[in-house]
Design a protein around this motif. Structure first.
Motif, short mmCIF file in Angstrom:
data_model
loop_
_atom_site.label_atom_id
_atom_site.label_comp_id
_atom_site.label_asym_id
_atom_site.label_seq_id
_atom_site.Cartn_x
_atom_site.Cartn_y
_atom_site.Cartn_z
N TRP A 29 -14.46 -33.54 51.69
CA TRP A 29 -14.89 -34.64 52.78
C TRP A 29 -16.15 -34.26 53.21
O TRP A 29 -16.62 -33.33 53.54
N PRO A 83 -11.64 -38.29 59.90
CA PRO A 83 -10.87 -39.29 59.80
C PRO A 83 -9.90 -39.59 61.40
O PRO A 83 -9.51 -38.48 62.05
N ALA A 107 -14.86 -42.35 57.32
CA ALA A 107 -14.76 -41.13 56.70
C ALA A 107 -14.96 -41.16 55.34
O ALA A 107 -14.16 -41.81 54.85
N VAL A 145 -3.80 -38.80 54.99
CA VAL A 145 -5.07 -37.73 55.24
C VAL A 145 -4.39 -36.77 56.51
O VAL A 145 -3.92 -37.09 57.46
N PHE A 153 -3.75 -44.64 56.21
CA PHE A 153 -4.91 -45.42 55.88
C PHE A 153 -4.26 -46.40 54.84
O PHE A 153 -3.60 -46.00 53.99
N SER A 177 -11.44 -46.61 62.85
CA SER A 177 -11.36 -45.44 61.75
C SER A 177 -11.34 -46.01 60.47
O SER A 177 -10.28 -46.75 60.22
N LEU A 187 -12.11 -45.51 56.20
CA LEU A 187 -11.90 -44.45 54.98
C LEU A 187 -12.58 -44.97 53.78
O LEU A 187 -12.36 -46.32 53.39
N LEU A 229 -7.43 -47.39 58.91
CA LEU A 229 -6.64 -46.72 59.74
C LEU A 229 -5.21 -47.65 60.00
O LEU A 229 -5.42 -48.85 60.68
#
Length: 220
Positions: free
Chosen positions: A115, A122, A128, A157, A167, A192, A194, A219
């Motif tokens: 990460w 996240p 993220a 996650v 996600f 949010s 990813l 998300l």
């Protein structure tokens, strides 16, 4: 109450500037001596060579990450799984090297994703970013099958407190490292989001993959 927008804007601008600088150093290496690793991560030559990368984060850049709104008491992510392609991995923290390039997991930990602590946590607004190898000199790596992921697939996650965030994959693209979409990957998002990143594509004369595979998620 003073507005927080200027602070958020400065942080985003700084992140994008740093990413743009890193992109100038893009390259995956089949040589042990290479340490230039970009915001587009070096994932390996796939030809039995070593992935470029400085090794495991020293002191973890995440420990020096400035506190952000809504993040002060939130634990970082520690595990990712993608059931549809059989990915299960702990997450190491990745920061920046001394030369400003983004760290990647060391080749000997090719089955472990990381990460990027310079991005968002996240579950908080913003992207993220998780980085993993495709292959290393040790063989198949954690994101080897990322190319097979489909829109709508689930990415789970888990953070250090045991909370699992779900996600959903919204898309993917393969891009040339010379035209990496920095703003699309690292730019601010209201919700949010990813990003999963690995190397992809053909090899150049030095054995470096010329492309990156980027998977986008949101998300659920």
């Amino acid at each position: 109450m003073p507005s927080r927008t200027p602070h958020r804007f400065r942080r985003t601008a700084a992140l994008l500037t740093a990413a743009a600088v890193c992109l100038a150093l893009a390259g995956c290496s089949s040589s042990e001596s290479s340490s230039a690793t970009p915001a587009t991560p070096s994932a390996s030559s796939g030809r039995g060579g070593a992935a470029s990368g400085p090794g495991e984060p020293a002191g973890s850049a995440g420990s020096a990450r400035p506190s952000r709104t809504g993040e002060a008491d939130r634990p970082g992510p520690v595990h990712v799984s993608i059931p549809s392609i059989g990915v299960r991995s702990t997450l190491m923290e990745l920061g920046l090297n001394a030369d400003g390039t983004v760290e990647v997991p060391p080749a000997e930990k090719g089955m472990t994703a990381g990460w990027y602590t310079g991005g968002s946590l996240p579950g908080t607004p913003g992207p993220a970013v998780l980085i993993g190898h495709n292959d290393t000199r040790f063989g198949r790596a954690v994101f080897h099958d990322l190319k097979d992921i489909r829109e709508g697939a689930e990415v789970l996650v888990r953070d250090g407190a045991g909370t699992t965030l779900r996600f959903t994959v919204t898309g993917k693209e393969t891009v040339s490292k010379k035209a990496f979409p920095t703003r699309r990957v690292y730019g601010p998002t209201k919700g949010s989001t990813l990003r999963l990143i690995t190397c992809d594509g053909e090899f150049d004369a030095e054995g470096h993959p010329v492309d990156n595979l980027i998977v986008y998620g949101a998300l659920a």
